[in-house]
Design an enzyme around this catalytic site. Structure first.
Site, PDB file in Angstrom:
ATOM      1  N   VAL A 154     135.081   2.408  35.558  1.00 35.92           N
ATOM      2  CA  VAL A 154     136.099   3.149  36.299  1.00 35.92           C
ATOM      3  C   VAL A 154     136.896   2.218  37.209  1.00 35.92           C
ATOM      4  O   VAL A 154     138.126   2.207  37.189  1.00 35.92           O
ATOM      5  CB  VAL A 154     135.421   4.283  37.113  1.00 35.92           C
TER       6      VAL A 154
ATOM      7  N   ASP B  46     132.927  -6.001  44.296  1.00 38.64           N
ATOM      8  CA  ASP B  46     131.716  -5.642  43.545  1.00 38.64           C
ATOM      9  C   ASP B  46     130.578  -6.494  44.084  1.00 38.64           C
ATOM     10  O   ASP B  46     130.782  -7.664  44.421  1.00 38.64           O
ATOM     11  CB  ASP B  46     131.912  -5.901  42.041  1.00 38.64           C
TER      12      ASP B  46
ATOM     13  N   THR C  66     126.772   6.785  40.168  1.00 42.49           N
ATOM     14  CA  THR C  66     126.074   7.925  40.775  1.00 42.49           C
ATOM     15  C   THR C  66     125.018   8.388  39.762  1.00 42.49           C
ATOM     16  O   THR C  66     125.213   9.390  39.069  1.00 42.49           O
ATOM     17  CB  THR C  66     127.061   9.069  41.106  1.00 42.49           C
TER      18      THR C  66
ATOM     19  N   CYS D  74     128.074  10.130  31.824  1.00 40.61           N
ATOM     20  CA  CYS D  74     128.554  11.457  32.268  1.00 40.61           C
ATOM     21  C   CYS D  74     127.721  12.631  31.764  1.00 40.61           C
ATOM     22  O   CYS D  74     127.152  13.374  32.570  1.00 40.61           O
ATOM     23  CB  CYS D  74     130.005  11.629  31.846  1.00 40.61           C
TER      24      CYS D  74
ATOM     25  N   ARG E 250     124.135   2.941  28.152  1.00 41.70           N
ATOM     26  CA  ARG E 250     123.509   3.767  29.187  1.00 41.70           C
ATOM     27  C   ARG E 250     123.092   5.126  28.625  1.00 41.70           C
ATOM     28  O   ARG E 250     123.870   5.800  27.980  1.00 41.70           O
ATOM     29  CB  ARG E 250     124.478   3.960  30.364  1.00 41.70           C
TER      30      ARG E 250
HETATM   31  N1  LIG Z   1     132.212   5.361  32.716  1.00 42.31           N
HETATM   32  C1  LIG Z   1     132.833   6.495  32.573  1.00 42.31           C
HETATM   33  O1  LIG Z   1     133.214   6.845  31.478  1.00 42.31           O
HETATM   34  C2  LIG Z   1     133.106   7.414  33.748  1.00 42.31           C
HETATM   35  C3  LIG Z   1     134.041   8.416  33.575  1.00 42.31           C
HETATM   36  C4  LIG Z   1     134.315   9.258  34.639  1.00 42.31           C
HETATM   37  C5  LIG Z   1     133.622   9.100  35.827  1.00 42.31           C
HETATM   38  N2  LIG Z   1     132.696   8.110  35.968  1.00 42.31           N
HETATM   39  C6  LIG Z   1     132.031   7.978  37.263  1.00 42.31           C
HETATM   40  O2  LIG Z   1     132.561   6.865  37.936  1.00 42.31           O
HETATM   41  C7  LIG Z   1     131.545   6.224  38.742  1.00 42.31           C
HETATM   42  C8  LIG Z   1     131.429   4.758  38.360  1.00 42.31           C
HETATM   43  O3  LIG Z   1     131.006   4.703  37.010  1.00 42.31           O
HETATM   44  P1  LIG Z   1     131.239   3.410  36.111  1.00 42.31           P
HETATM   45  O4  LIG Z   1     131.056   3.886  34.704  1.00 42.31           O
HETATM   46  O5  LIG Z   1     132.451   2.710  36.495  1.00 42.31           O
HETATM   47  O6  LIG Z   1     129.976   2.534  36.549  1.00 42.31           O
HETATM   48  P2  LIG Z   1     129.680   1.004  36.137  1.00 42.31           P
HETATM   49  O7  LIG Z   1     128.212   0.877  36.159  1.00 42.31           O
HETATM   50  O8  LIG Z   1     130.443   0.636  34.918  1.00 42.31           O
HETATM   51  O9  LIG Z   1     130.307   0.175  37.333  1.00 42.31           O
HETATM   52  C9  LIG Z   1     129.906   0.285  38.621  1.00 42.31           C
HETATM   53  C10 LIG Z   1     130.125  -1.049  39.303  1.00 42.31           C
HETATM   54  O10 LIG Z   1     129.836  -0.867  40.672  1.00 42.31           O
HETATM   55  C11 LIG Z   1     129.153  -2.006  41.144  1.00 42.31           C
HETATM   56  N3  LIG Z   1     128.463  -1.612  42.360  1.00 42.31           N
HETATM   57  C12 LIG Z   1     127.315  -0.918  42.510  1.00 42.31           C
HETATM   58  N4  LIG Z   1     127.063  -0.708  43.798  1.00 42.31           N
HETATM   59  C13 LIG Z   1     128.061  -1.287  44.477  1.00 42.31           C
HETATM   60  C14 LIG Z   1     128.361  -1.419  45.848  1.00 42.31           C
HETATM   61  N5  LIG Z   1     127.588  -0.876  46.768  1.00 42.31           N
HETATM   62  N6  LIG Z   1     129.458  -2.114  46.210  1.00 42.31           N
HETATM   63  C15 LIG Z   1     130.269  -2.646  45.254  1.00 42.31           C
HETATM   64  N7  LIG Z   1     130.046  -2.550  43.947  1.00 42.31           N
HETATM   65  C16 LIG Z   1     128.953  -1.874  43.570  1.00 42.31           C
HETATM   66  C17 LIG Z   1     128.288  -2.433  40.001  1.00 42.31           C
HETATM   67  O11 LIG Z   1     127.941  -3.809  40.107  1.00 42.31           O
HETATM   68  C18 LIG Z   1     129.213  -2.156  38.814  1.00 42.31           C
HETATM   69  O12 LIG Z   1     129.989  -3.287  38.484  1.00 42.31           O
HETATM   70  C19 LIG Z   1     130.285   7.040  38.506  1.00 42.31           C
HETATM   71  O13 LIG Z   1     130.182   8.031  39.496  1.00 42.31           O
HETATM   72  C20 LIG Z   1     130.550   7.708  37.162  1.00 42.31           C
HETATM   73  O14 LIG Z   1     129.857   8.922  37.028  1.00 42.31           O
HETATM   74  C21 LIG Z   1     132.435   7.261  34.946  1.00 42.31           C
END
Ligand SMILES: NC(=O)c1ccc[n+]([C@@H]2O[C@H](COP(=O)([O-])OP(=O)(O)OC[C@H]3O[C@@H](n4cnc5c(N)ncnc54)[C@H](O)[C@@H]3O)[C@@H](O)[C@H]2O)c1
Length: 401
Positions: A11, A29, A83, A257, A325
């Protein structure tokens, strides 16, 4: 305007790439390996081209960092951290908490803070705002808003630009500034009356998918026991021009998700004294599909897999992405091993996973297809073993659901 995006995963990096066209973006990050890679112009996310990143870096509109001090002078923060669920399958806001800490400890002037991470209704108001205020050394009146991310990684037709974006602020000023920010790179903005509606809508969208997938997974089992084709039946039902939406059966659901978000909704429902039995059961049906698939494979192979080499084809949670995942492949492999099978897996898109590498797509006694990437041909899959069980419906000639 300077924008900080906390979390540079699916995201956060996607939004960085879009926002970088209009604003100076700092991608924060806490994974230093990812940050180093991003600063070299190498994207780790499908849908974000390395060349886009390189152009933004060259134009001085993108840099990644692990240092909180580098977000001190920004004007707007987007939170995009994981999350997940705790080991007892409860909402785990530890990453949100850490992001709030980074913001609270480093930002010294009022800014707009937008949460894009998926969470239950009330997270922005009752959790994020108080946490940031707790971590701020001096009281600061930030603006707070939510705009749940709807990106579907690997999808070509819908992206940040043409997917309508829900949003709401805690105050009218926060709502107005959030609109201003996203209107630069999103075609359609949908304002709702409260952050809680936006948070709930995101969870309901994914719960809708989860329960419909569970329904079709149950129906696949019913169709098999009746001796009819689930796919032909679904295609027949799909000729109805209204009141029906086709979902297809699978070995289970994966990704961040669908297996996770409905549990956030169920947890908050139960906390408010409302049972979420339908959502809970849908989750169970999807999880049980892995065992059903293995039972079918066992039944077709003289009732035993002991000592047989089984190749699981495709371990990513969906086609054409490297994301593993919550992949259904994990449970399928577990059940196969419990039945005594010697299991390896093939997935060149994923490459390596759980300290194992992708095995050749050949020479097995049995192949079980969990995910079919476009780069793998049906012919190769059918040639990989004398018995092939396909859970995707994309390998004609194989046994399947
Ligand atoms: N991937 C999807 O398709 C998708 C779609 C819609 C919503 N979301 C939501 O978006 C959010 C993020 O998901 P994602 O898929 O991008 O996750 P991801 O695991 O791909 O990326 C998360 C990133 O955050 C970093 N991170 C973790 N804790 C941190 C912190 N305290 N400070 C800075 N960086 C930190 C991690 O190192 C990682 O690079 C989640 O709530 C997810 O449910 C994801």
């Amino acid at each position: 305007m300077k924008v900080a995006i906390i979390g540079q995963g699916y995201v956060g990096l996607t939004i960085s790439a879009f926002a970088g066209e209009y604003f100076e973006v700092v991608g924060f990050d806490n994974n230093s390996k990812i940050v180093e890679q991003l600063n070299q112009g190498n994207s780790h996310i499908e849908g974000v081209e390395s060349s886009t990143l390189q152009n933004l870096i060259a134009a001085g509109r993108y840099r990644a960092t692990t240092r909180g001090s580098e977000i001190a002078d920004i004007d707007l923060v987007v939170i995009a951290v994981p999350t997940p669920l705790t080991s007892d399958r409860k909402p785990d806001l530890a990453f949100i908490e850490a992001a709030c800490r980074t913001i609270g400890e480093n930002i010294k002037k009022p800014v707009l803070i937008i949460n894009e991470s998926t969470s239950f209704p009330g997270t922005l108001r009752n959790y994020i705002k108080p946490a940031i205020e707790r971590y701020s050394k001096t009281p600061i009146e930030h603006l707070y808003a939510i705009s749940p991310e709807r990106v579907d990684p690997g999808r070509g037709d819908f992206n940040q630009k043409n997917t309508p974006r829900l949003f709401a602020g805690l105050t009218p000023e926060a709502t107005a500034k959030t609109r201003e920010f996203y209107s630069k790179f999103c075609d359609e903005l949908v304002e709702v009356s409260s952050p809680e509606v936006a948070e709930a809508a995101k969870l309901f969208e994914n719960t809708f998918r989860q329960v419909n997938i569970a329904l079709v997974n149950e129906f696949a089992q019913i169709a098999h026991s009746l001796g009819i084709s689930v796919y032909e039946t679904l295609d027949a039902a799909d000729t109805k021009p209204y009141g029906f939406m086709k979902f297809t059966p699978s070995a289970g659901v994966g990704g961040h998700c669908i297996p996770v978000d409905p549990t956030y909704l169920a947890a908050v429902a139960e906390e408010h004294g409302t049972p979420a039995t339908f959502i809970r059961r849908a989750n169970e049906v999807n999880l049980e599909m892995s065992k059903y698939v293995v039972d079918r494979v066992v039944a077709d192979n003289d009732g035993s897999l002991a000592g047989k080499s089984v190749l699981v084809v495709g371990v990513a949670y969906k086609p054409n992405v490297a994301d593993v995942r919550e992949t259904a492949a994990e449970l399928v492999i577990e059940h196969l091993r419990q039945r005594g099978a010697v299991v390896s897996w093939h997935d060149d898109v994923v490459g390596s996973w759980n300290d194992e590498s992708s095995a050749p797509l050949s020479g097995a006694d049995i192949s079980v297809v969990i995910t079919k990437h476009d780069v793998v041909s049906e012919r190769e899959i059918l040639a990989s073993a004398p018995y092939v069980f396909d859970t995707t419906g994309k390998v004609p000639g194989a046994k399947g659901l």
